[in-house]
Design a protein around this motif. Structure first.
Motif, PDB file in Angstrom:
ATOM      1  N   ASP A   1       0.856  -1.308   0.132  1.00 54.84           N
ATOM      2  CA  ASP A   1      -0.017  -0.008  -0.123  1.00 54.84           C
ATOM      3  C   ASP A   1       0.898   1.334  -0.112  1.00 54.84           C
ATOM      4  O   ASP A   1       0.275   2.372  -0.100  1.00 54.84           O
ATOM      5  CB  ASP A   1      -1.062   0.073   1.150  1.00 54.84           C
ATOM      6  N   LYS A   2       2.148   1.199   0.066  1.00 56.57           N
ATOM      7  CA  LYS A   2       2.957   2.237  -0.141  1.00 56.57           C
ATOM      8  C   LYS A   2       3.132   3.083   1.071  1.00 56.57           C
ATOM      9  O   LYS A   2       3.680   4.184   1.148  1.00 56.57           O
ATOM     10  CB  LYS A   2       2.978   3.048  -1.506  1.00 56.57           C
ATOM     11  N   LYS A   3       2.653   2.721   2.252  1.00 61.29           N
ATOM     12  CA  LYS A   3       2.675   3.555   3.349  1.00 61.29           C
ATOM     13  C   LYS A   3       4.295   3.730   3.978  1.00 61.29           C
ATOM     14  O   LYS A   3       4.851   2.656   3.933  1.00 61.29           O
ATOM     15  CB  LYS A   3       1.973   2.853   4.654  1.00 61.29           C
ATOM     16  N   GLY A   4       4.435   4.885   4.171  1.00 62.22           N
ATOM     17  CA  GLY A   4       5.959   5.017   4.806  1.00 62.22           C
ATOM     18  C   GLY A   4       6.897   5.171   3.768  1.00 62.22           C
ATOM     19  O   GLY A   4       8.068   5.148   4.191  1.00 62.22           O
TER      20      GLY A   4
ATOM     21  N   ALA B   1       6.414   7.396   8.891  1.00 65.14           N
ATOM     22  CA  ALA B   1       6.069   6.075   8.836  1.00 65.14           C
ATOM     23  C   ALA B   1       4.774   5.636   9.147  1.00 65.14           C
ATOM     24  O   ALA B   1       3.817   6.379   9.950  1.00 65.14           O
ATOM     25  CB  ALA B   1       6.707   5.557  10.267  1.00 65.14           C
ATOM     26  N   GLY B   2       4.010   4.646   8.210  1.00 65.20           N
ATOM     27  CA  GLY B   2       2.894   4.407   8.420  1.00 65.20           C
ATOM     28  C   GLY B   2       1.591   5.280   7.481  1.00 65.20           C
ATOM     29  O   GLY B   2       0.692   5.280   7.695  1.00 65.20           O
ATOM     30  N   VAL B   3       2.353   6.290   6.921  1.00 66.54           N
ATOM     31  CA  VAL B   3       1.499   7.172   6.281  1.00 66.54           C
ATOM     32  C   VAL B   3       1.686   7.062   4.764  1.00 66.54           C
ATOM     33  O   VAL B   3       2.946   7.072   4.112  1.00 66.54           O
ATOM     34  CB  VAL B   3       2.122   8.618   6.753  1.00 66.54           C
ATOM     35  N   ILE B   4       0.573   7.270   4.071  1.00 64.53           N
ATOM     36  CA  ILE B   4       0.667   6.977   2.546  1.00 64.53           C
ATOM     37  C   ILE B   4       0.936   8.261   2.019  1.00 64.53           C
ATOM     38  O   ILE B   4       0.445   9.339   2.377  1.00 64.53           O
ATOM     39  CB  ILE B   4      -0.899   6.618   2.246  1.00 64.53           C
ATOM     40  N   PRO B   5       2.034   8.540   1.242  1.00 64.88           N
ATOM     41  CA  PRO B   5       2.714   9.875   0.796  1.00 64.88           C
ATOM     42  C   PRO B   5       1.650  10.331  -0.140  1.00 64.88           C
ATOM     43  O   PRO B   5       2.231  10.535  -1.406  1.00 64.88           O
ATOM     44  CB  PRO B   5       4.060   9.442   0.511  1.00 64.88           C
TER      45      PRO B   5
END
Length: 207
Positions: A96-99, A197-201
């Motif tokens: 999901d590309k998080k982080g 970290a843990g955030v979708i850019p």
């Protein structure tokens, strides 16, 4: 008629394997985005294997590619379908590309040649490629197939890639500098960003 099977490990492992079988090619690709640049390659096209090795070594991606293709015709189907399979494997491996940093770019010289590649894990397939090759063939490799490889890759990875060979006289150097720059740009784009970290850019919240 095409059949494909996709098998992946847990997303945290960033490892993916793709098998693809058509009337023209039989392909197996395995990637580990957190590898050390190890490569096991056998496409039947020596120069193409050399370019794939650049992706592994300079992208620090462990890469296995086996392709049995209809080389008695030419290399087109093999090169394009490896691009497709590698794109599918990358999409699975990054999840999901998080982080992730999402964007990457690199300038890479090789003697007189200089290439620039910019990568965006955008979720939207897009290829913008300008390589004024000075020769039609590099050994037994048709330089037109560079476009087919990257087109197959971006279509199935769901990424945007801009590729420009800025300078070059020797076609081998032009091509190799492109693949090395792509590897470096991809390495930067898939790298975890400790500040995100843990955030979708993306401001949309999805990619």
């Amino acid at each position: 008629m095409t059949s494909s099977a996709l098998v992946t490990a847990a997303p945290a492992d960033r490892i993916a394997e793709v098998s693809r079988s058509t009337a023209e090619t039989r392909i197996r690709v395995r990637v580990n985005l957190d590898g050390s640049g190890q490569a096991q390659l056998n496409t039947g096209i020596g120069f193409f294997d050399h370019m794939l090795e650049q992706i592994a070594r300079h992208g620090l991606i462990d890469l296995e590619v086996r392709c049995d293709g209809d080389l008695h015709i030419d290399g087109h189907h093999s090169v394009e379908d490896v691009g497709i399979s590698l794109g599918q494997a990358l999409a699975r491996a990054i999840g999901d590309k998080k982080g992730l940093r999402r964007y990457g770019h690199a300038y890479v010289p090789l003697d007189e040649a200089l290439s620039r590649v910019v990568v965006d894990l955008s979720g939207r397939p897009g290829l913008h490629l300008h390589i004024p090759f000075t020769a039609a063939m590099i050994g037994g490799f048709d330089t037109q197939l560079v476009h087919e490889f990257f087109q197959g890759f971006v279509n199935h990875a769901g990424v945007t890639v801009h590729i420009d060979n800025l300078k070059g006289v020797n076609a081998h150097h032009q091509c190799e500098s492109v693949f090395k720059a792509f590897a470096r740009a991809l390495r930067a784009a898939v790298e975890p960003d400790p500040r995100s970290a843990g955030v979708i850019p993306s401001t949309k919240g999805a990619l």
